[in-house]
Design a protein around this motif. Sequence first.
Motif, PDB file in Angstrom:
ATOM      1  N   UNK A 221       0.808  -1.212   0.000  1.00 41.53           N
ATOM      2  CA  UNK A 221       0.000   0.000   0.000  1.00 41.53           C
ATOM      3  C   UNK A 221       0.842   1.264   0.000  1.00 41.53           C
ATOM      4  N   UNK A 222       0.196   2.387  -0.314  1.00 44.18           N
ATOM      5  CA  UNK A 222       0.862   3.681  -0.267  1.00 44.18           C
ATOM      6  C   UNK A 222       1.571   4.078  -1.536  1.00 44.18           C
ATOM      7  N   UNK A 223       1.104   3.589  -2.701  1.00 39.35           N
ATOM      8  CA  UNK A 223       1.765   3.916  -3.973  1.00 39.35           C
ATOM      9  C   UNK A 223       1.030   5.011  -4.754  1.00 39.35           C
ATOM     10  N   UNK A 224       0.161   5.750  -4.066  1.00 36.20           N
ATOM     11  CA  UNK A 224      -0.467   6.937  -4.643  1.00 36.20           C
ATOM     12  C   UNK A 224       0.407   8.147  -4.271  1.00 36.20           C
ATOM     13  N   UNK A 225       1.667   8.130  -4.714  1.00 34.90           N
ATOM     14  CA  UNK A 225       2.706   9.000  -4.137  1.00 34.90           C
ATOM     15  C   UNK A 225       2.969  10.292  -4.913  1.00 34.90           C
TER      16      UNK A 225
ATOM     17  N   UNK B  66       9.402   2.814  -4.161  1.00 35.92           N
ATOM     18  CA  UNK B  66       9.782   1.974  -5.295  1.00 35.92           C
ATOM     19  C   UNK B  66      10.958   1.070  -4.932  1.00 35.92           C
ATOM     20  N   UNK B  67      11.920   1.624  -4.205  1.00 35.45           N
ATOM     21  CA  UNK B  67      13.083   0.815  -3.819  1.00 35.45           C
ATOM     22  C   UNK B  67      12.679  -0.321  -2.887  1.00 35.45           C
ATOM     23  N   UNK B  68      11.755  -0.042  -1.955  1.00 34.59           N
ATOM     24  CA  UNK B  68      11.292  -1.108  -1.067  1.00 34.59           C
ATOM     25  C   UNK B  68      10.547  -2.191  -1.846  1.00 34.59           C
TER      26      UNK B  68
END
Length: 515
Positions: free
Chosen positions: A350-354, A366-368
């Motif tokens: 979750x949390x890719x509405x960055x 993205x790196x994680x």
Amino acid sequence: MFIRKTRKKPLANGSPLLHDDHGKPKTRREFIAQGLMAGSATVFGASVFSLFGNPRMAAAELSPELQTLKENCGIAVKGAGKIPFICFDLAGGANIAGSNVLMGQDGGQMNFLSTAGYNKLGLPGDMLPNDPAFLNTDLGLAFHSDSGFLRGIVQSASAGTLAATNGAIIAARSENDTGNNPHNPMYGIHRAGADGLLLSLVGSQSSESGGNSLAPMNLIDPKARPTKIDRPSDVTGLVDVGDLIGILDQQDAVAVMESIQRISDAKMNQITTSDVVKDLVQCGYVKSADLADQFGNPASLDPIADPDIVGPAGIFSSSEFDGNREYQKTASVMKLVLEGYAGAGTITMGGYDYHTGERGTGERRDEQAGRCMGACLEYAARKQIPLMLYVFSDGSVSSNGRIDDSIDGRGKGEWTGDNQQTAASFFLVYNPAGRPTAIRNQIGHMRADASVETASSPAANNVNQLVQTVLLNYMALHGEQGDFSSRFMGHGLGNSASQDRLIAFENLVNGTIGS
């Protein structure tokens, strides 16, 4: 009077994303996309095994008689002879094309976009991939050399693993910020033959698809609904073999279960009952004996106890694993799928509405995600098992060109808004025998301005057909693309000649995978 705009600070991984142009989240999917909910664990155990318990390390084998009954009862073997499949559902609309995986015009990845197109994808004029310094093909599939996904992947995966991997990117629009895109292909992967010894499908969310995005309605099979797995205790909780192995050793416990089966069988033959009932009772005891045989030591399922996953020589160190729920979630799903206990799995992050008005938050996340993708590839390499890894997101983002020159921003364009026109998905394939041979590394294409050319493939403007394209490629890895139309009737990919233009790799396997 000139007022200087103060750049926002990047958010830490796991911090929620709150946007002025978004309403307050109301649904589970909206909470996940904005990083406000990770999901609590629910253990779906095998409840019929109350005869078993604390394990002892011992060798046990089913008798030839029970082995035959096991086959007759349809008890699955590890992996069902198919390539394991894992998908990453990056909830919220992550950037995939351009700043991560390269997407070109109709000539392929190296048919570069315009400078303005790359600017929309967050790349300034001095970081364009037509400069070899910003091009990386270590994975076969071309990435931008400063891709966050790539940085994470190489932290987890060895050079040998990268050299045995290849991939393809698919130009494919999807709606922004919604779980209503039918992105998830797992039911189709199961229909194509993937299955597991314990479970058919697993997913890190308690949803119909096992992930944030929906599964195509015509593929859903209630019998194969994914079991929720998002932490090691979910994995070890799948099998509870009770007090019997605590009293006896594992080999004697299996013998007891076999004896119960035979006594039951004899009694059933003395009474009048249907063949169906007899089969159900017989197979229930056979399955219990098989579980005692294979999982008398439930620690064999534990990702934490696997030195290839956690520890001094593991993919994750103990300290980083203990403090990172995304790593725990990834390890739990990849352990089940790559050991053949499940046929396919979804990992939702979750949390890719960055689009937060700066670049650092997206780079960190993205790196994680890349670190988790690389972990799956590396674990497959250590187990010497092939893997198909699929990455998708609901919509995408774009940049207005303003540069974030902070350390975390890395001199790239800030993400400033949602943009479904820049969306894409991609998959990677690891082969222990050597890098898969690519027919093409790109399916469909973008226009020079970084907008998906909707006429470039059936997948470009139809998420259901994007899933079908992924399923076709999965079957093609097994040399089974000729069966696609009969397995998925009513698909929208055209005739066999049209389908051939959507296949990325040559046949990967001869015969079966696993045992």
